[in-house]
Design a protein around this motif. Structure first.
Motif, PDB file in Angstrom:
ATOM      1  N   MET A   1     -13.169  17.816  40.808  1.00  0.00           N
ATOM      2  CA  MET A   1     -13.246  19.075  41.532  1.00  0.00           C
ATOM      3  C   MET A   1     -11.863  19.460  42.013  1.00  0.00           C
ATOM      4  SD  MET A   1     -16.621  18.852  43.860  1.00  0.00           S
ATOM      5  CE  MET A   1     -17.387  20.398  43.516  1.00  0.00           C
ATOM      6  N   SER A   2     -11.441  20.631  41.677  1.00  0.00           N
ATOM      7  CA  SER A   2     -10.098  21.055  42.025  1.00  0.00           C
ATOM      8  C   SER A   2      -9.968  21.440  43.495  1.00  0.00           C
ATOM      9  CB  SER A   2      -9.677  22.224  41.136  1.00  0.00           C
ATOM     10  OG  SER A   2     -10.574  23.303  41.331  1.00  0.00           O
ATOM     11  N   ASN A   3     -11.077  21.653  44.199  1.00  0.00           N
ATOM     12  CA  ASN A   3     -10.993  22.057  45.599  1.00  0.00           C
ATOM     13  C   ASN A   3     -10.900  20.876  46.550  1.00  0.00           C
ATOM     14  OD1 ASN A   3     -13.628  21.290  45.057  1.00  0.00           O
ATOM     15  ND2 ASN A   3     -14.527  22.703  46.515  1.00  0.00           N
ATOM     16  N   LEU A   4     -10.849  19.655  46.036  1.00  0.00           N
ATOM     17  CA  LEU A   4     -10.720  18.478  46.882  1.00  0.00           C
ATOM     18  C   LEU A   4      -9.254  18.130  47.068  1.00  0.00           C
ATOM     19  CD1 LEU A   4     -13.492  16.051  45.559  1.00  0.00           C
ATOM     20  CD2 LEU A   4     -13.553  17.518  47.572  1.00  0.00           C
ATOM     21  N   ARG A   5      -8.892  17.832  48.305  1.00  0.00           N
ATOM     22  CA  ARG A   5      -7.550  17.317  48.612  1.00  0.00           C
ATOM     23  C   ARG A   5      -7.746  15.856  48.993  1.00  0.00           C
ATOM     24  NH1 ARG A   5      -2.714  15.891  49.092  1.00  0.00           N
ATOM     25  NH2 ARG A   5      -1.520  16.103  50.990  1.00  0.00           N
TER      26      ARG A   5
END
Length: 114
Positions: free
Chosen positions: A1-5
């Motif tokens: 998931m690209s929205n996870l930091r």
């Protein structure tokens, strides 16, 4: 998931740290790997954020998971619906302790001043 930091506070070579790396790789999750052995400032940061000195610690979108194994991280990511379970093996154990040589301690100075 690209929205996870994801920021992972890990030892360069450790059973639990390698288990965390394996799970992040398994789910193709990009993360920042902060070496807590060779960079004392990363260890200090981990202690300040987690409130304890045990690793691995993984911060996901600001939520700190302290002293976590790869197995626990995978279950947490699934429970939070960040990933859907993938039934494929990884190349290292995901819940294995470090051997003794990985625990050669060095003094850690923590600065609690703000």
């Amino acid at each position: 998931m690209s929205n996870l930091r994801i920021v992972a506070y890990l030892k360069p070579s450790c059973g639990w740290s390698n288990g965390v790396r394996a799970i992040l790789k398994k789910y193709n999750l990009p993360y920042e790997d902060k070496d807590i052995i060779n960079y004392p400032e990363n260890m200090e940061e981990m202690i300040m954020k987690s409130g304890q000195p045990f690793s691995p610690c993984v911060e996901v979108n600001g939520e700190m998971l302290a002293d976590i194994s790869g197995q626990e991280l995978e279950e947490w990511l699934i429970a939070k619906n960040y990933v859907q379970r993938i039934d494929q093996p990884v190349d290292v154990p995901i819940n294995q302790a470090c051997s003794g040589e990985h625990h050669q301690s060095q003094p850690i100075r923590v600065n609690f001043e703000l």
